[in-house]
Design a protein around this motif. Structure first.
Motif, PDB file in Angstrom:
ATOM      1  N   LEU A  82       0.827  -1.205   0.000  1.00 39.94           N
ATOM      2  CA  LEU A  82       0.000   0.000   0.000  1.00 39.94           C
ATOM      3  C   LEU A  82       0.862   1.257   0.000  1.00 39.94           C
ATOM      4  CD1 LEU A  82      -2.654  -1.225   2.588  1.00 39.94           C
ATOM      5  CD2 LEU A  82      -2.997  -0.938   0.148  1.00 39.94           C
ATOM      6  N   ASN A  83       2.113   1.120  -0.331  1.00 38.27           N
ATOM      7  CA  ASN A  83       3.025   2.263  -0.291  1.00 38.27           C
ATOM      8  C   ASN A  83       2.617   3.396  -1.219  1.00 38.27           C
ATOM      9  OD1 ASN A  83       4.824   1.789   1.743  1.00 38.27           O
ATOM     10  ND2 ASN A  83       6.208   0.567   0.475  1.00 38.27           N
ATOM     11  N   SER A  84       1.924   3.043  -2.307  1.00 39.35           N
ATOM     12  CA  SER A  84       1.484   4.099  -3.233  1.00 39.35           C
ATOM     13  C   SER A  84      -0.004   4.386  -3.090  1.00 39.35           C
ATOM     14  CB  SER A  84       1.746   3.701  -4.686  1.00 39.35           C
ATOM     15  OG  SER A  84       2.994   3.105  -4.805  1.00 39.35           O
ATOM     16  N   ASP A  85      -0.616   3.767  -2.117  1.00 41.13           N
ATOM     17  CA  ASP A  85      -2.061   3.953  -1.939  1.00 41.13           C
ATOM     18  C   ASP A  85      -2.315   5.301  -1.250  1.00 41.13           C
ATOM     19  OD1 ASP A  85      -4.555   3.661  -0.012  1.00 41.13           O
ATOM     20  OD2 ASP A  85      -4.844   2.227  -1.634  1.00 41.13           O
ATOM     21  N   ALA A  86      -3.173   6.112  -1.842  1.00 43.53           N
ATOM     22  CA  ALA A  86      -3.391   7.476  -1.334  1.00 43.53           C
ATOM     23  C   ALA A  86      -3.902   7.476   0.103  1.00 43.53           C
ATOM     24  CB  ALA A  86      -4.364   8.217  -2.244  1.00 43.53           C
ATOM     25  N   LEU A  87      -4.833   6.598   0.391  1.00 41.14           N
ATOM     26  CA  LEU A  87      -5.394   6.548   1.740  1.00 41.14           C
ATOM     27  C   LEU A  87      -4.329   6.126   2.752  1.00 41.14           C
ATOM     28  CD1 LEU A  87      -7.670   6.586   3.833  1.00 41.14           C
ATOM     29  CD2 LEU A  87      -8.302   4.283   3.098  1.00 41.14           C
ATOM     30  N   MET A  88      -3.561   5.099   2.422  1.00 42.75           N
ATOM     31  CA  MET A  88      -2.524   4.642   3.350  1.00 42.75           C
ATOM     32  C   MET A  88      -1.487   5.742   3.577  1.00 42.75           C
ATOM     33  SD  MET A  88      -1.232   2.610   5.477  1.00 42.75           S
ATOM     34  CE  MET A  88      -1.895   0.959   5.451  1.00 42.75           C
ATOM     35  N   CYS A  89      -1.140   6.463   2.525  1.00 36.43           N
ATOM     36  CA  CYS A  89      -0.167   7.554   2.673  1.00 36.43           C
ATOM     37  C   CYS A  89      -0.686   8.603   3.646  1.00 36.43           C
ATOM     38  CB  CYS A  89       0.144   8.193   1.312  1.00 36.43           C
ATOM     39  SG  CYS A  89       1.189   7.141   0.300  1.00 36.43           S
ATOM     40  N   LYS A  90      -1.979   8.904   3.570  1.00 34.51           N
ATOM     41  CA  LYS A  90      -2.570   9.891   4.493  1.00 34.51           C
ATOM     42  C   LYS A  90      -2.492   9.373   5.931  1.00 34.51           C
ATOM     43  CE  LYS A  90      -5.668  12.817   1.946  1.00 34.51           C
ATOM     44  NZ  LYS A  90      -6.349  12.394   0.695  1.00 34.51           N
ATOM     45  N   ILE A  91      -2.750   8.083   6.093  1.00 35.32           N
ATOM     46  CA  ILE A  91      -2.733   7.497   7.435  1.00 35.32           C
ATOM     47  C   ILE A  91      -1.310   7.514   7.992  1.00 35.32           C
ATOM     48  CG2 ILE A  91      -3.156   5.404   8.785  1.00 35.32           C
ATOM     49  CD1 ILE A  91      -5.274   4.636   6.650  1.00 35.32           C
TER      50      ILE A  91
END
Lengths: 157, 288
Positions: A82-91
Motif C-alpha cells: 500500500l506504499n502508493s495507496d493514497a489513503l494509506m499515505c494519508k494514514i
C-alpha cells in the motif's frame, strides 16, 4: 488427495508460490520467505495484532493463519503493498505528524486496521476507532496519540 | 510435536474417508484456538491436519423452515449476515464479540463449537435458539440437539471421524442479545456470559412466547434457563427487584462456577445474577 508442499496466493498484487511446512503460519512465510517485514510477531497467538495483514480485504492475525490453507485466489495485502495507496499515505502521514509512532513495532498492524476502518466506515466516531483498533496492542504510546492520528487522517480525507 | 502432514482433500467425501481411516489427524478450520493449542503442546500425538474449507461449508441458507449455517462460516460472516441479524440477534451479537476483528475474520462457528470451551461465545446463543448440529462422517449423518452435544470442557459426543457440517436453527424470529464480561474490551475470554432470545411470535404448541437464557463459563457446559412471556407481563418498576430475587436463587442452584485463572466462584455467581438482570432490562426495556 493432495499432500501439499507448495502454496500459491496473491501477495500485494503479485502471484507468489512458496513451499510451506504444515504448521507454518502466513506470518512466517511472509517474513522469512517473501521479504515482507512490516507484519511482526508480537505474541504468536493472535492476541496483539502486530502481525495484522489484509486477507481478501479483511484484517487477520497472520500468525494464526496456516499457510497451507491459502488458495490461489486468496489476496494478501501488507503495508508494503500500500506504499502508493493514497489513503494509506494519508494514514502514515497522520501517524508521523501526531507522534503515534514510538518504537514502531505495533505500527504496521495499526496502519492496516486503520486502513480497514477508513475504507469501511464513513465518518468514524471515537467508539468506532476504538472498536476497529481493539485488536492491536501498543506498549509505548498509551493509545491516545494513535487515536488522534486516526482522527487527523479522517479530517484530511 | 509431530505434525508433518496437511491434507486438502479433493472432495468432501474423500476428506471424510481420510478422517475415518487416519487415526492421528484433526480437522482445522480458522485455527484461532487449535493453532494456539498446538503451539502450547496440546495434541502432541497428532500427525496431520485436514481442512475442508474448499467445499462451500461457509454458506448461510434458508431451507424449508430452517436456517442452515455452515460450520466454516466465520464469526464476521455470521455477525454481518442479514438473516442472522434479523432472526437471531443473540447469535449475531455474540459473533461480533469474539476475540477481535482480526480473529472474527478467521474463527469459525464450527471451530467454536468443536473446541467445546464453556466460555465459547457462540454456544450460549445457540442454546437459546434450540440449535441442532448436523454431524457427518464417511457413511453416516446425524442431527444432534446442541444441549446434548457437550460432555465437559473440551469434550463432545462427536466421534473422531465426524465433522460438523451445519448448525441448524428453526426459522423463527427472535429478539435477544448477548452480554459477556472479560478483562478487556476485545480479545477477552468470558468470565461469565449470558445469551437471551425471546420469540417474536407466539409458539403454537405452548401458546406463549418463550424466553430462553443461557449462561456461559459458569459450569462445565452451558446452563439454560427457560421462561415464558407471562413472567415479563407481570414485571413493573415497583416489583422488579422482588421478582428478580426469586430467580436469583434459581440461578444459584443451576450454575456451578469455579475458581480459575480468569475469575472466582464468588464473582461469577454475582456476575451471573447481574447479567441476568441486565438481560431482563434489555428485554422489557423497563427503566429501572
Amino acid at each position: 488427495m493432495k499432500m501439499i508442499k507448495k502454496v500459491s496466493f496473491k501477495l500485494n498484487g503479485n502471484q507468489v508460490e512458496v513451499e510451506v511446512d504444515p504448521l507454518e503460519s502466513l506470518l512466517n512465510v511472509l517474513r522469512n520467505k517473501l521479504g515482507i517485514t512490516s507484519a511482526k510477531e508480537g505474541c504468536a497467538k493472535g492476541e496483539c495484532g502486530a502481525c495484522t495483514v489484509l486477507l481478501n480485504d479483511k484484517p487477520i492475525t497472520s500468525c494464526l493463519k496456516l499457510a497451507f490453507t491459502l488458495n490461489t485466489n486468496d489476496n494478501v495485502i501488507t503495508v508494503e503493498g500500500l506504499n502508493s495507496d493514497a489513503l494509506m499515505c494519508k494514514i502514515q502521514d497522520a501517524f508521523i505528524r501526531k507522534g503515534a509512532v514510538q518504537c514502531g513495532f505495533c505500527t504496521p498492524g495499526m496502519l492496516i486496521s486503520t486502513y480497514y476502518l477508513l475504507k469501511n466506515v464513513h465518518n468514524p466516531t471515537s467508539e468506532d476507532i476504538k472498536k476497529y483498533l481493539a485488536g492491536n496492542l501498543c506498549r509505548c504510546t498509551g493509545y491516545i496519540k494513535i487515536e488522534e492520528a486516526v482522527k487527523f487522517a479522517i479530517k484530511n480525507l | 510435536m509431530k505434525i508433518d502432514s496437511y491434507i486438502l482433500p479433493d472432495s468432501l467425501q474423500e476428506g471424510l474417508k481420510i478422517l475415518d481411516s487416519e487415526d492421528k489427524i484433526k480437522v482445522i478450520a480458522g485455527g484461532t484456538d487449535l493453532v494456539v493449542k498446538i503451539k502450547n503442546g496440546y495434541y502432541s500425538e497428532l500427525e496431520g491436519l485436514i481442512s475442508f474449507h474448499n467445499f462451500n461449508l461457509d454458506q448461510i441458507v434458508i431451507k424449508d423452515d430452517k436456517v442452515l449455517i455452515g460450520s466454516y462460516c466465520s464469526m464476521y460472516s455470521i455477525a454481518a449476515n442479514q438473516i442472522i441479524r434479523e432472526y437471531f440477534p443473540a447469535l449475531a451479537i455474540a459473533a461480533s464479540q469474539v476475540g477481535s476483528l482480526q480473529i472474527q475474520n478467521l474463527a469459525t462457528i464450527g471451530g467454536n463449537i468443536a473446541n467445546a470451551s464453556p466460555a465459547g461465545d457462540t454456544i450460549p446463543p445457540l442454546y437459546t435458539l434450540d440449535a441442532e448440529l448436523e454431524l457427518i462422517s464417511v457413511n453416516s449423518s446425524r442431527v444432534v440437539k446442541i444441549c446434548d452435544f457437550f460432555v465437559e470442557p473440551g469434550k463432545t459426543i462427536m466421534n473422531k471421524n465426524e465433522l460438523i457440517k451445519n448448525i441448524i436453527l428453526p426459522l423463527r424470529k427472535t429478539e435477544g442479545g448477548f452480554i459477556k464480561v472479560g478483562e478487556r474490551k476485545a480479545h477477552a475470554i468470558s468470565k461469565v456470559s449470558v445469551a437471551f432470545s425471546k420469540e417474536k411470535e407466539v409458539d403454537k404448541t405452548s401458546n406463549t412466547k418463550k424466553v430462553v437464557f443461557a449462561f456461559g463459563a459458569v459450569a462445565p457446559t452451558v446452563v439454560k434457563l427457560e421462561l415464558t412471556e407471562d413472567f415479563f407481563k407481570t414485571l413493573n418498576k415497583e416489583n422488579f427487584l422482588g421478582q428478580l430475587d426469586s430467580y436469583y436463587s434459581v440461578i444459584e442452584n443451576i450454575i456451578k462456577p469455579i475458581d480459575d485463572i480468569r475469575s472466582t466462584k464468588f464473582y461469577r455467581t454475582k456476575l451471573a445474577k447481574e447479567l441476568f438482570k441486565k438481560a431482563i432490562i434489555a428485554i422489557t426495556k423497563l427503566d429501572v
